[in-house]
Design a protein around this motif. Structure first.
Motif, PDB file in Angstrom:
ATOM      1  N   SER A  84       1.068   3.856  -7.617  1.00  0.00           N
ATOM      2  CA  SER A  84       2.088   3.368  -8.539  1.00  0.00           C
ATOM      3  C   SER A  84       3.047   2.428  -7.822  1.00  0.00           C
ATOM      4  O   SER A  84       3.565   2.744  -6.749  1.00  0.00           O
ATOM      5  CB  SER A  84       2.870   4.555  -9.120  1.00  0.00           C
ATOM      6  OG  SER A  84       4.087   4.132  -9.703  1.00  0.00           O
ATOM      7  N   GLN A  85       3.279   1.269  -8.431  1.00  0.00           N
ATOM      8  CA  GLN A  85       4.202   0.319  -7.817  1.00  0.00           C
ATOM      9  C   GLN A  85       5.611   0.896  -7.723  1.00  0.00           C
ATOM     10  O   GLN A  85       6.324   0.686  -6.725  1.00  0.00           O
ATOM     11  CB  GLN A  85       4.239  -0.983  -8.613  1.00  0.00           C
ATOM     12  CG  GLN A  85       5.091  -2.067  -7.936  1.00  0.00           C
ATOM     13  CD  GLN A  85       5.162  -3.337  -8.762  1.00  0.00           C
ATOM     14  OE1 GLN A  85       5.625  -3.309  -9.898  1.00  0.00           O
ATOM     15  NE2 GLN A  85       4.699  -4.443  -8.210  1.00  0.00           N
ATOM     16  N   GLY A  86       6.016   1.669  -8.733  1.00  0.00           N
ATOM     17  CA  GLY A  86       7.337   2.283  -8.701  1.00  0.00           C
ATOM     18  C   GLY A  86       7.489   3.218  -7.513  1.00  0.00           C
ATOM     19  O   GLY A  86       8.531   3.248  -6.852  1.00  0.00           O
ATOM     20  N   VAL A  87       6.446   3.971  -7.220  1.00  0.00           N
ATOM     21  CA  VAL A  87       6.469   4.875  -6.081  1.00  0.00           C
ATOM     22  C   VAL A  87       6.520   4.074  -4.782  1.00  0.00           C
ATOM     23  O   VAL A  87       7.270   4.397  -3.851  1.00  0.00           O
ATOM     24  CB  VAL A  87       5.243   5.806  -6.095  1.00  0.00           C
ATOM     25  CG1 VAL A  87       5.096   6.546  -4.770  1.00  0.00           C
ATOM     26  CG2 VAL A  87       5.353   6.792  -7.246  1.00  0.00           C
ATOM     27  N   GLN A  88       5.735   3.025  -4.708  1.00  0.00           N
ATOM     28  CA  GLN A  88       5.712   2.200  -3.492  1.00  0.00           C
ATOM     29  C   GLN A  88       7.080   1.574  -3.228  1.00  0.00           C
ATOM     30  O   GLN A  88       7.523   1.488  -2.074  1.00  0.00           O
ATOM     31  CB  GLN A  88       4.634   1.130  -3.618  1.00  0.00           C
ATOM     32  CG  GLN A  88       3.223   1.699  -3.623  1.00  0.00           C
ATOM     33  CD  GLN A  88       2.172   0.658  -3.973  1.00  0.00           C
ATOM     34  OE1 GLN A  88       2.470  -0.538  -4.085  1.00  0.00           O
ATOM     35  NE2 GLN A  88       0.936   1.102  -4.156  1.00  0.00           N
ATOM     36  N   TRP A  89       7.750   1.157  -4.283  1.00  0.00           N
ATOM     37  CA  TRP A  89       9.076   0.573  -4.111  1.00  0.00           C
ATOM     38  C   TRP A  89      10.070   1.634  -3.620  1.00  0.00           C
ATOM     39  O   TRP A  89      10.931   1.351  -2.783  1.00  0.00           O
ATOM     40  CB  TRP A  89       9.565  -0.036  -5.424  1.00  0.00           C
ATOM     41  CG  TRP A  89       8.902  -1.364  -5.731  1.00  0.00           C
ATOM     42  CD1 TRP A  89       7.796  -1.880  -5.142  1.00  0.00           C
ATOM     43  CD2 TRP A  89       9.325  -2.306  -6.708  1.00  0.00           C
ATOM     44  NE1 TRP A  89       7.481  -3.101  -5.690  1.00  0.00           N
ATOM     45  CE2 TRP A  89       8.415  -3.391  -6.654  1.00  0.00           C
ATOM     46  CE3 TRP A  89      10.357  -2.354  -7.639  1.00  0.00           C
ATOM     47  CZ2 TRP A  89       8.514  -4.502  -7.484  1.00  0.00           C
ATOM     48  CZ3 TRP A  89      10.464  -3.464  -8.475  1.00  0.00           C
ATOM     49  CH2 TRP A  89       9.558  -4.520  -8.382  1.00  0.00           C
ATOM     50  N   LYS A  90       9.962   2.847  -4.175  1.00  0.00           N
ATOM     51  CA  LYS A  90      10.815   3.934  -3.698  1.00  0.00           C
ATOM     52  C   LYS A  90      10.602   4.176  -2.209  1.00  0.00           C
ATOM     53  O   LYS A  90      11.552   4.318  -1.435  1.00  0.00           O
ATOM     54  CB  LYS A  90      10.519   5.225  -4.465  1.00  0.00           C
ATOM     55  CG  LYS A  90      11.203   5.379  -5.813  1.00  0.00           C
ATOM     56  CD  LYS A  90      10.870   6.731  -6.413  1.00  0.00           C
ATOM     57  CE  LYS A  90      11.503   6.915  -7.782  1.00  0.00           C
ATOM     58  NZ  LYS A  90      12.962   7.109  -7.680  1.00  0.00           N
ATOM     59  N   GLU A 118      15.389  11.446  -3.034  1.00  0.00           N
ATOM     60  CA  GLU A 118      14.243  10.691  -3.549  1.00  0.00           C
ATOM     61  C   GLU A 118      12.926  11.383  -3.193  1.00  0.00           C
ATOM     62  O   GLU A 118      11.988  11.420  -3.986  1.00  0.00           O
ATOM     63  CB  GLU A 118      14.247   9.268  -2.988  1.00  0.00           C
ATOM     64  CG  GLU A 118      15.303   8.354  -3.582  1.00  0.00           C
ATOM     65  CD  GLU A 118      14.951   7.883  -4.991  1.00  0.00           C
ATOM     66  OE1 GLU A 118      14.235   8.590  -5.728  1.00  0.00           O
ATOM     67  OE2 GLU A 118      15.402   6.791  -5.362  1.00  0.00           O
TER      68      GLU A 118
END
Length: 389
Positions: free
Chosen positions: A274-280, A328
């Motif tokens: 997931s891109q959202g996870v990678q950004w986190k 996080e």
């Protein structure tokens, strides 16, 4: 500044990491009820870690503040309670004894710190005064052949295990900052009583300590003149070692999150896709590395104690960064992160302590702001006139 580790430093870090990851991590849950980590402390004593702040001529390793921070960082990745226990042997109390105590006390106490036979407790906070050191009520009367100590300290770590208490106190009732000094009180001294116990969300216990007409030898008065300045100078060590624990907690939580998102599935794909996870994850690592830079830089200023301005910035940033990163990491675990079965829960709870002990974030922001706007900052070279580049 070059923070490339030497071969000896790298070997030291690897030795601590092997113990922490191989044994301390699996034992960490059993210390959440306030049990003192004696087993871990004995193992660390065997490899010399408990003597990290003790000069070599007293049997210690004589490590720098930077090297001590590296060790605490490794311990905090797996067990907050153990890291805090070791902080007691590496922090301000040991450095006060090794810097200011008479030789007779150094010879008697410091080798026992190295072996793990003497746990140290520093007594600063009072029921009515934490950061407000100048308003301490604990008082020591100096008589011809002895000292008499009276007062109460609270929220004291390791008080039930301590063999020596490093007590910051008023001397002869002298008011204000000018009256602050330091005395040493051995465990078992008549009149010394450990009373209230407060169990913390991080797992360790804190205590109230009372001194009722404690009679001490005159040589136990280790700081009398210029005590307030000496106290704050020594305490800047704590403001580097405290954030090293915060940094380690963040790194430990980050490592747990990386493992979890790689293994956890989401709609038929790894959560890590997931891109959202990678950004986190990118933001978490960015925070960790920024904190590491501030901390290591502050440690490098120690001579023998760190620069107060650099230490304050490192502490505020790492304390708050650790809360963000561990939070996080817990969020990425979903509901499992809220359970005691996953290490991230313990790491998150430990992270909450950092900004409370060793100077609150609010008081340190005051220090930083005043330094930025001081006349000295205006007349020196460098970014914001700090002259430190």
């Amino acid at each position: 500044m070059n923070f490339q580790l030497s071969d000896s430093q790298r070997q030291m870090v690897y030795a601590v990491r092997e113990l922490a990851q191989g044994e301390f991590k699996q034992r960490a849950p059993q210390y959440m009820d306030g049990t003192f980590p004696w087993e871990n402390m004995r193992q660390l004593a065997k490899i010399g870690v408990l003597g990290m702040s003790v000069p070599e001529n007293y049997g210690g390793m004589g490590l720098t503040v930077f090297e001590s921070a590296l060790i605490l960082e490794e311990l905090a990745k797996t067990c907050y309670v153990t890291a805090m226990a070791v902080l007691g042997e590496a922090g301000v109390q040991t450095r006060v004894i090794s810097t200011y105590a008479p030789e007779s006390i150094k010879d008697r106490i410091l080798p026992r710190v190295c072996s793990g036979d003497c746990i140290l407790a520093v007594c600063m906070t009072e029921p009515h005064a934490g950061t407000d050191v100048a308003n301490y009520r604990t008082n020591t009367v100096v008589k011809a052949d002895r000292l008499v100590l009276n007062g109460t300290k609270t929220l004291i770590s390791r008080a039930r295990e301590a063999g020596m208490f490093v007590v910051f106190t008023r001397i002869d009732g002298t008011p204000g900052r000018e009256g602050i000094g330091c005395v040493l009180v051995e465990g078992g001294t008549p009149g010394l009583e450990v009373t209230g116990t407060y169990h913390t969300m991080g797992g360790e216990n804190l205590h109230e300590v009372q001194f009722n007409d404690c009679e001490l030898p005159v040589e136990n008065l280790v700081i009398r003149e210029d005590g307030f300045r000496k106290l704050l100078s020594a305490f800047n060590t704590q403001r580097c070692l405290n954030p090293s624990i915060s940094l380690g907690l963040a790194e430990g939580a980050f490592d747990e999150a990386v493992k979890y998102v790689k293994d956890r599935g989401l709609f038929g794909k790894p959560l890590a896709n997931s891109q959202g996870v990678q950004w986190k994850m990118a933001d978490m690592l960015k925070d960790i590395e920024a904190g590491r830079g501030l901390l290591y830089r502050a440690c490098a200023t120690a001579n023998p104690f760190p620069d107060p301005f650099q230490a304050a910035m490192a502490k505020v940033f790492n304390n708050e960064m650790s809360l963000r990163v561990t939070s996080e990491a817990l969020q990425l675990h979903g509901g499992y992160g809220f359970t005691d079965e996953y290490p991230v829960s313990r790491l998150y709870r430990g992270a909450r302590y950092g900004s409370l002990g060793g100077g609150s974030s609010e008081s340190l922001r005051d220090l930083i702001g005043k330094r930025i706007l001081s006349k000295d900052a205006e007349t020196t070279d460098g970014v914001l006139g700090l002259g430190l580049f």
